[in-house]
Scaffold this motif. Sequence first.
Motif, PDB file in Angstrom:
ATOM      1  N   ASP A 107       0.974  -1.172   0.012  1.00  0.00           N
ATOM      2  CA  ASP A 107       0.108  -0.022  -0.058  1.00  0.00           C
ATOM      3  C   ASP A 107       0.840   1.238  -0.172  1.00  0.00           C
ATOM      4  O   ASP A 107       0.596   2.233  -0.853  1.00  0.00           O
ATOM      5  CB  ASP A 107      -0.875  -0.115   1.170  1.00  0.00           C
ATOM      6  CG  ASP A 107      -2.104  -1.089   1.148  1.00  0.00           C
ATOM      7  OD1 ASP A 107      -2.442  -1.413   0.025  1.00  0.00           O
ATOM      8  OD2 ASP A 107      -2.429  -1.261   2.201  1.00  0.00           O
ATOM      9  N   ARG A 108       2.078   1.256   0.845  1.00  0.00           N
ATOM     10  CA  ARG A 108       2.770   2.397   0.781  1.00  0.00           C
ATOM     11  C   ARG A 108       3.453   2.737  -0.535  1.00  0.00           C
ATOM     12  O   ARG A 108       3.659   3.759  -0.865  1.00  0.00           O
ATOM     13  CB  ARG A 108       3.915   2.245   1.878  1.00  0.00           C
ATOM     14  CG  ARG A 108       3.372   2.265   3.462  1.00  0.00           C
ATOM     15  CD  ARG A 108       4.371   2.093   4.358  1.00  0.00           C
ATOM     16  NE  ARG A 108       4.212   2.043   5.849  1.00  0.00           N
ATOM     17  CZ  ARG A 108       3.042   2.037   6.441  1.00  0.00           C
ATOM     18  NH1 ARG A 108       2.125   2.599   6.140  1.00  0.00           N
ATOM     19  NH2 ARG A 108       2.995   1.826   7.612  1.00  0.00           N
ATOM     20  N   MET A 109       3.960   1.548  -1.100  1.00  0.00           N
ATOM     21  CA  MET A 109       4.653   1.724  -2.397  1.00  0.00           C
ATOM     22  C   MET A 109       3.516   2.264  -3.407  1.00  0.00           C
ATOM     23  O   MET A 109       3.873   2.912  -4.252  1.00  0.00           O
ATOM     24  CB  MET A 109       5.027   0.242  -2.949  1.00  0.00           C
ATOM     25  CG  MET A 109       6.286   0.003  -2.123  1.00  0.00           C
ATOM     26  SD  MET A 109       7.348  -1.329  -2.585  1.00  0.00           S
ATOM     27  CE  MET A 109       5.977  -2.768  -3.283  1.00  0.00           C
ATOM     28  N   LEU A 110       2.398   1.765  -3.459  1.00  0.00           N
ATOM     29  CA  LEU A 110       1.307   2.350  -4.630  1.00  0.00           C
ATOM     30  C   LEU A 110       1.257   3.602  -4.263  1.00  0.00           C
ATOM     31  O   LEU A 110       0.968   4.583  -5.074  1.00  0.00           O
ATOM     32  CB  LEU A 110      -0.181   1.380  -4.245  1.00  0.00           C
ATOM     33  CG  LEU A 110       0.034   0.065  -4.558  1.00  0.00           C
ATOM     34  CD1 LEU A 110      -1.210  -0.785  -4.259  1.00  0.00           C
ATOM     35  CD2 LEU A 110       0.012   0.225  -6.065  1.00  0.00           C
ATOM     36  N   LEU A 111       0.942   4.108  -3.003  1.00  0.00           N
ATOM     37  CA  LEU A 111       0.744   5.588  -2.565  1.00  0.00           C
ATOM     38  C   LEU A 111       1.904   6.489  -3.191  1.00  0.00           C
ATOM     39  O   LEU A 111       1.880   7.395  -3.634  1.00  0.00           O
ATOM     40  CB  LEU A 111       0.691   5.898  -1.035  1.00  0.00           C
ATOM     41  CG  LEU A 111      -0.660   5.315  -0.311  1.00  0.00           C
ATOM     42  CD1 LEU A 111      -0.594   5.405   1.235  1.00  0.00           C
ATOM     43  CD2 LEU A 111      -1.852   6.146  -1.134  1.00  0.00           C
ATOM     44  N   SER A 112       3.183   5.814  -2.879  1.00  0.00           N
ATOM     45  CA  SER A 112       4.341   6.613  -3.419  1.00  0.00           C
ATOM     46  C   SER A 112       4.222   6.855  -4.888  1.00  0.00           C
ATOM     47  O   SER A 112       4.478   7.850  -5.450  1.00  0.00           O
ATOM     48  CB  SER A 112       5.375   6.020  -2.959  1.00  0.00           C
ATOM     49  OG  SER A 112       6.689   6.612  -3.404  1.00  0.00           O
ATOM     50  N   LEU A 113       3.765   5.587  -5.539  1.00  0.00           N
ATOM     51  CA  LEU A 113       3.672   5.929  -7.042  1.00  0.00           C
ATOM     52  C   LEU A 113       2.734   6.623  -7.557  1.00  0.00           C
ATOM     53  O   LEU A 113       2.803   7.391  -8.617  1.00  0.00           O
ATOM     54  CB  LEU A 113       3.513   4.215  -7.505  1.00  0.00           C
ATOM     55  CG  LEU A 113       4.778   3.362  -7.496  1.00  0.00           C
ATOM     56  CD1 LEU A 113       4.445   1.928  -7.577  1.00  0.00           C
ATOM     57  CD2 LEU A 113       6.006   3.692  -8.369  1.00  0.00           C
ATOM     58  N   LEU A 114       1.744   6.501  -6.935  1.00  0.00           N
ATOM     59  CA  LEU A 114       0.472   7.509  -7.248  1.00  0.00           C
ATOM     60  C   LEU A 114       0.743   9.084  -6.765  1.00  0.00           C
ATOM     61  O   LEU A 114       0.348   9.761  -7.783  1.00  0.00           O
ATOM     62  CB  LEU A 114      -0.832   7.002  -6.499  1.00  0.00           C
ATOM     63  CG  LEU A 114      -1.536   5.890  -7.126  1.00  0.00           C
ATOM     64  CD1 LEU A 114      -2.396   5.422  -6.275  1.00  0.00           C
ATOM     65  CD2 LEU A 114      -1.891   6.155  -8.386  1.00  0.00           C
TER      66      LEU A 114
ATOM     67  N   ALA B 238      -2.459  -1.544 -14.436  1.00  0.00           N
ATOM     68  CA  ALA B 238      -1.345  -2.502 -14.774  1.00  0.00           C
ATOM     69  C   ALA B 238       0.029  -1.952 -14.676  1.00  0.00           C
ATOM     70  O   ALA B 238       0.741  -2.969 -14.131  1.00  0.00           O
ATOM     71  CB  ALA B 238      -1.591  -2.465 -16.530  1.00  0.00           C
ATOM     72  N   VAL B 239       0.596  -0.783 -14.791  1.00  0.00           N
ATOM     73  CA  VAL B 239       1.802  -0.337 -14.345  1.00  0.00           C
ATOM     74  C   VAL B 239       1.927  -0.351 -12.995  1.00  0.00           C
ATOM     75  O   VAL B 239       3.128  -0.627 -12.541  1.00  0.00           O
ATOM     76  CB  VAL B 239       1.966   1.112 -15.056  1.00  0.00           C
ATOM     77  CG1 VAL B 239       2.972   1.942 -14.620  1.00  0.00           C
ATOM     78  CG2 VAL B 239       1.889   0.997 -16.515  1.00  0.00           C
ATOM     79  N   LEU B 240       1.087   0.136 -12.110  1.00  0.00           N
ATOM     80  CA  LEU B 240       1.033   0.043 -10.833  1.00  0.00           C
ATOM     81  C   LEU B 240       1.424  -1.493 -10.198  1.00  0.00           C
ATOM     82  O   LEU B 240       2.205  -1.702  -9.235  1.00  0.00           O
ATOM     83  CB  LEU B 240      -0.240   0.681 -10.231  1.00  0.00           C
ATOM     84  CG  LEU B 240      -0.495   2.063 -10.291  1.00  0.00           C
ATOM     85  CD1 LEU B 240      -1.570   2.536  -9.706  1.00  0.00           C
ATOM     86  CD2 LEU B 240       0.743   2.815  -9.461  1.00  0.00           C
ATOM     87  N   GLY B 241       0.505  -2.113 -10.731  1.00  0.00           N
ATOM     88  CA  GLY B 241       0.603  -3.679 -10.324  1.00  0.00           C
ATOM     89  C   GLY B 241       2.098  -4.096 -10.602  1.00  0.00           C
ATOM     90  O   GLY B 241       2.547  -4.878  -9.763  1.00  0.00           O
ATOM     91  N   GLN B 242       2.395  -4.014 -12.041  1.00  0.00           N
ATOM     92  CA  GLN B 242       3.694  -4.470 -12.343  1.00  0.00           C
ATOM     93  C   GLN B 242       4.829  -3.846 -11.335  1.00  0.00           C
ATOM     94  O   GLN B 242       5.540  -4.680 -10.843  1.00  0.00           O
ATOM     95  CB  GLN B 242       4.064  -4.124 -13.669  1.00  0.00           C
ATOM     96  CG  GLN B 242       5.376  -4.578 -14.172  1.00  0.00           C
ATOM     97  CD  GLN B 242       5.621  -4.312 -15.770  1.00  0.00           C
ATOM     98  OE1 GLN B 242       4.933  -3.212 -16.144  1.00  0.00           O
ATOM     99  NE2 GLN B 242       6.327  -5.173 -16.358  1.00  0.00           N
ATOM    100  N   ALA B 243       4.824  -2.662 -10.746  1.00  0.00           N
ATOM    101  CA  ALA B 243       5.867  -2.022 -10.138  1.00  0.00           C
ATOM    102  C   ALA B 243       5.786  -2.595  -8.628  1.00  0.00           C
ATOM    103  O   ALA B 243       6.840  -2.766  -7.920  1.00  0.00           O
ATOM    104  CB  ALA B 243       5.503  -0.517  -9.894  1.00  0.00           C
TER     105      ALA B 243
ATOM    106  N   GLY C  23       4.322  -5.743  -7.968  1.00  0.00           N
ATOM    107  CA  GLY C  23       4.224  -7.464  -7.958  1.00  0.00           C
ATOM    108  C   GLY C  23       2.801  -7.859  -7.890  1.00  0.00           C
ATOM    109  O   GLY C  23       2.602  -8.871  -7.358  1.00  0.00           O
ATOM    110  N   LEU C  24       1.950  -7.170  -8.492  1.00  0.00           N
ATOM    111  CA  LEU C  24       0.320  -7.600  -8.371  1.00  0.00           C
ATOM    112  C   LEU C  24      -0.176  -7.413  -9.919  1.00  0.00           C
ATOM    113  O   LEU C  24       0.375  -6.907 -10.738  1.00  0.00           O
ATOM    114  CB  LEU C  24      -0.377  -6.600  -7.412  1.00  0.00           C
ATOM    115  CG  LEU C  24       0.172  -6.568  -5.874  1.00  0.00           C
ATOM    116  CD1 LEU C  24      -0.885  -5.445  -5.163  1.00  0.00           C
ATOM    117  CD2 LEU C  24      -0.307  -7.883  -5.400  1.00  0.00           C
ATOM    118  N   SER C  25      -1.229  -8.154 -10.024  1.00  0.00           N
ATOM    119  CA  SER C  25      -1.860  -7.979 -11.016  1.00  0.00           C
ATOM    120  C   SER C  25      -2.576  -6.567 -11.221  1.00  0.00           C
ATOM    121  O   SER C  25      -2.710  -5.969  -9.944  1.00  0.00           O
ATOM    122  CB  SER C  25      -3.170  -9.056 -11.328  1.00  0.00           C
ATOM    123  OG  SER C  25      -4.214  -8.826 -10.223  1.00  0.00           O
ATOM    124  N   SER C  26      -2.944  -6.301 -12.343  1.00  0.00           N
ATOM    125  CA  SER C  26      -3.742  -4.772 -12.390  1.00  0.00           C
ATOM    126  C   SER C  26      -5.071  -4.996 -11.724  1.00  0.00           C
ATOM    127  O   SER C  26      -5.264  -3.813 -11.016  1.00  0.00           O
ATOM    128  CB  SER C  26      -4.000  -4.686 -14.077  1.00  0.00           C
ATOM    129  OG  SER C  26      -4.957  -5.509 -14.534  1.00  0.00           O
TER     130      SER C  26
END
Length: 143
Positions: free
Chosen positions: A5-12, A21-26, A28-31
């Motif tokens: 979750d923290r990584m997703l927040l940082s990317l967003l 799809a790009v977020l998931g790949q970064a 290690g999750l599916s889109s």
Amino acid sequence: MDEIDRMLLSLLQEDATRSYAVLGQAVGLSSGAAHERVRKLRERGVIRRTTIEVDQAALGRAVTAYVLVEGSTWMGGSADRLAAIPEIEEAHVIAGPASVLLKVRTSGTKELQDLLRRVFEVDGVTGTQTVVVLETFFERTLK
């Protein structure tokens, strides 16, 4: 909230237009899994809104200032009146030498002076102290 979750927040925060799809790949999750995590972050109020970062100087708002607002009464009820002044970006009730701290942006010092006149029209305001920003090293949202 876990590390993904923290990584997703940082990317967003870096780029909110990234696809799931790009977020998931970064991370290690599916889109679909990335989408579900972001949806849950929104539901829990961790992500309050999605916005863009604007170059204020390019919009003609080159002067940034912080205004300490002194009041004769509790200023916590003044939020609506202050929010009606479009040059005010942030308003915080504070403890310290004043009641409210404002972050403002104007096109010049004459416009800043006009803004201060409008702040003085808010009920209870008895004084202000203004600090003009000469240079901004950086602005960021903590991740």
